[in-house]
Design a protein around this motif. Structure first.
Motif, PDB file in Angstrom:
ATOM      1  N   MET A  38       0.841  -1.201   0.000  1.00 23.87           N
ATOM      2  CA  MET A  38       0.000   0.000   0.000  1.00 23.87           C
ATOM      3  C   MET A  38       0.874   1.248   0.000  1.00 23.87           C
ATOM      4  N   PRO A  39       0.288   2.379  -0.384  1.00 23.71           N
ATOM      5  CA  PRO A  39       1.066   3.627  -0.414  1.00 23.71           C
ATOM      6  C   PRO A  39       1.596   4.003   0.971  1.00 23.71           C
ATOM      7  N   PRO A  40       2.750   4.663   1.018  1.00 25.62           N
ATOM      8  CA  PRO A  40       3.291   5.117   2.307  1.00 25.62           C
ATOM      9  C   PRO A  40       2.251   5.945   3.063  1.00 25.62           C
ATOM     10  N   GLY A  41       2.227   5.784   4.365  1.00 21.88           N
ATOM     11  CA  GLY A  41       1.283   6.500   5.209  1.00 21.88           C
ATOM     12  C   GLY A  41      -0.039   5.782   5.395  1.00 21.88           C
ATOM     13  N   SER A  42      -0.220   4.653   4.712  1.00 22.75           N
ATOM     14  CA  SER A  42      -1.452   3.875   4.854  1.00 22.75           C
ATOM     15  C   SER A  42      -1.414   3.062   6.135  1.00 22.75           C
ATOM     16  N   GLU A  43      -2.567   2.648   6.559  1.00 20.31           N
ATOM     17  CA  GLU A  43      -2.748   1.584   7.547  1.00 20.31           C
ATOM     18  C   GLU A  43      -3.668   0.591   6.869  1.00 20.31           C
ATOM     19  N   VAL A  44      -3.972  -0.500   7.542  1.00 15.21           N
ATOM     20  CA  VAL A  44      -4.749  -1.548   6.899  1.00 15.21           C
ATOM     21  C   VAL A  44      -5.833  -2.040   7.850  1.00 15.21           C
ATOM     22  N   LEU A  45      -6.976  -2.410   7.275  1.00 13.41           N
ATOM     23  CA  LEU A  45      -8.073  -3.018   8.025  1.00 13.41           C
ATOM     24  C   LEU A  45      -8.570  -4.237   7.261  1.00 13.41           C
ATOM     25  N   THR A  46      -9.024  -5.223   7.996  1.00 14.15           N
ATOM     26  CA  THR A  46      -9.630  -6.406   7.386  1.00 14.15           C
ATOM     27  C   THR A  46     -11.070  -6.102   7.025  1.00 14.15           C
TER      28      THR A  46
ATOM     29  N   ASP B 158       6.767 -28.282  15.805  1.00 10.84           N
ATOM     30  CA  ASP B 158       7.081 -29.036  17.018  1.00 10.84           C
ATOM     31  C   ASP B 158       8.494 -28.715  17.506  1.00 10.84           C
ATOM     32  N   ALA B 159       8.872 -29.311  18.619  1.00 11.51           N
ATOM     33  CA  ALA B 159      10.162 -29.012  19.251  1.00 11.51           C
ATOM     34  C   ALA B 159      11.348 -29.363  18.357  1.00 11.51           C
ATOM     35  N   GLU B 160      11.170 -30.283  17.405  1.00  9.20           N
ATOM     36  CA  GLU B 160      12.252 -30.675  16.497  1.00  9.20           C
ATOM     37  C   GLU B 160      12.300 -29.823  15.236  1.00  9.20           C
ATOM     38  N   GLY B 161      11.343 -28.902  15.086  1.00  8.11           N
ATOM     39  CA  GLY B 161      11.324 -28.029  13.915  1.00  8.11           C
ATOM     40  C   GLY B 161      10.452 -28.518  12.780  1.00  8.11           C
ATOM     41  N   SER B 162       9.783 -29.662  12.956  1.00  9.16           N
ATOM     42  CA  SER B 162       8.860 -30.140  11.924  1.00  9.16           C
ATOM     43  C   SER B 162       7.584 -29.313  11.965  1.00  9.16           C
ATOM     44  N   ARG B 163       7.039 -29.030  10.786  1.00 12.98           N
ATOM     45  CA  ARG B 163       5.836 -28.208  10.687  1.00 12.98           C
ATOM     46  C   ARG B 163       4.674 -28.990  10.108  1.00 12.98           C
ATOM     47  N   ARG B 164       3.482 -28.656  10.617  1.00 13.47           N
ATOM     48  CA  ARG B 164       2.241 -29.242  10.113  1.00 13.47           C
ATOM     49  C   ARG B 164       1.285 -28.095   9.794  1.00 13.47           C
ATOM     50  N   GLU B 165       0.746 -28.104   8.577  1.00 14.75           N
ATOM     51  CA  GLU B 165      -0.212 -27.085   8.188  1.00 14.75           C
ATOM     52  C   GLU B 165      -1.477 -27.255   9.025  1.00 14.75           C
ATOM     53  N   THR B 166      -1.935 -26.156   9.636  1.00 15.06           N
ATOM     54  CA  THR B 166      -3.093 -26.257  10.521  1.00 15.06           C
ATOM     55  C   THR B 166      -4.269 -25.377  10.110  1.00 15.06           C
ATOM     56  N   ALA B 167      -4.040 -24.337   9.320  1.00 14.52           N
ATOM     57  CA  ALA B 167      -5.147 -23.467   8.908  1.00 14.52           C
ATOM     58  C   ALA B 167      -4.807 -22.744   7.612  1.00 14.52           C
ATOM     59  N   LEU B 168      -5.855 -22.465   6.843  1.00 11.06           N
ATOM     60  CA  LEU B 168      -5.768 -21.705   5.596  1.00 11.06           C
ATOM     61  C   LEU B 168      -6.746 -20.543   5.676  1.00 11.06           C
ATOM     62  N   PHE B 169      -6.305 -19.364   5.256  1.00 14.46           N
ATOM     63  CA  PHE B 169      -7.099 -18.148   5.327  1.00 14.46           C
ATOM     64  C   PHE B 169      -7.205 -17.529   3.958  1.00 14.46           C
ATOM     65  N   GLN B 170      -8.348 -16.899   3.683  1.00 10.65           N
ATOM     66  CA  GLN B 170      -8.485 -16.049   2.510  1.00 10.65           C
ATOM     67  C   GLN B 170      -9.325 -14.851   2.909  1.00 10.65           C
ATOM     68  N   GLY B 171      -8.874 -13.662   2.486  1.00 10.17           N
ATOM     69  CA  GLY B 171      -9.594 -12.468   2.897  1.00 10.17           C
ATOM     70  C   GLY B 171      -9.374 -11.286   2.001  1.00 10.17           C
ATOM     71  N   THR B 172      -9.928 -10.174   2.456  1.00  9.58           N
ATOM     72  CA  THR B 172      -9.838  -8.911   1.731  1.00  9.58           C
ATOM     73  C   THR B 172      -9.416  -7.828   2.713  1.00  9.58           C
ATOM     74  N   MET B 173      -8.476  -6.997   2.286  1.00  7.88           N
ATOM     75  CA  MET B 173      -7.965  -5.902   3.107  1.00  7.88           C
ATOM     76  C   MET B 173      -8.211  -4.577   2.391  1.00  7.88           C
ATOM     77  N   ILE B 174      -8.316  -3.518   3.201  1.00  8.91           N
ATOM     78  CA  ILE B 174      -8.554  -2.174   2.672  1.00  8.91           C
ATOM     79  C   ILE B 174      -7.602  -1.194   3.371  1.00  8.91           C
ATOM     80  N   PRO B 175      -7.089  -0.197   2.642  1.00 11.70           N
ATOM     81  CA  PRO B 175      -6.271   0.806   3.318  1.00 11.70           C
ATOM     82  C   PRO B 175      -7.133   1.640   4.257  1.00 11.70           C
ATOM     83  N   ALA B 176      -6.554   2.014   5.390  1.00  9.74           N
ATOM     84  CA  ALA B 176      -7.285   2.839   6.370  1.00  9.74           C
ATOM     85  C   ALA B 176      -6.668   4.214   6.440  1.00  9.74           C
TER      86      ALA B 176
END
Length: 142
Positions: free
Chosen positions: A76-84, A124-142
């Motif tokens: 986004m342009p400098p000086g923007s903020e973002v909202l969901t 986990d403690a050994e560094g292995s990763r498991r996918e747990t969630a997927l997100f899709q959304g829309t954002m707007i500059p504030a």
């Protein structure tokens, strides 16, 4: 896509993140910032757990939403903020481990609305990763 991020934009993202009381309360941190991509993480512990010991879906949502939002802000342009504007989440596995990691990405930047996604893993403690969630959304500059 350009891989270098303007220092002013990176500082703005870090400053905005530092003002988020929830991210501070959860113990979240910024791991990486690039144009259109932001990675956040937080430790899984009693403060963010649910009754089975997994990270609570609320903590997962907060981290994924913030990662996606800051990815949008990076374009986004400098000086923007973002909202969901809206965010959908699919919780696909229990968030069991020692750390949550969220990668937010911009799928389609726009002048007014940006389409984003985020992927959340539990590590986990050994560094292995498991996918747990997927997100899709829309954002707007504030």
């Amino acid at each position: 896509m350009n891989t270098s991020l303007d220092q002013g934009i990176e500082q703005a993202i870090r400053g905005s993140f530092d003002r988020q009381g929830l991210m501070s309360t959860l113990g979240a941190r910024i791991d990486a910032i690039a144009p259109g991509r932001v990675t956040l993480s937080l430790p899984i512990g009693p403060a963010v757990s649910q009754q089975h010991g997994f990270a609570h879906a609320g903590a997962s949502f907060a981290l994924g939403d913030s990662a996606a939002g800051y990815a949008a802000l990076s374009l986004m342009p400098p000086g923007s903020e973002v909202l969901t504007v809206e965010m959908k989440v699919n919780l696909i596995a229990p968030a069991a481990g020692v750390r949550l990691i969220a990668l937010g990405e911009v799928m389609k930047p726009g002048r007014r609305l940006s389409v984003v996604r985020a992927t959340l893993w539990a590590e986990d403690a050994e560094g292995s990763r498991r996918e747990t969630a997927l997100f899709q959304g829309t954002m707007i500059p504030a």
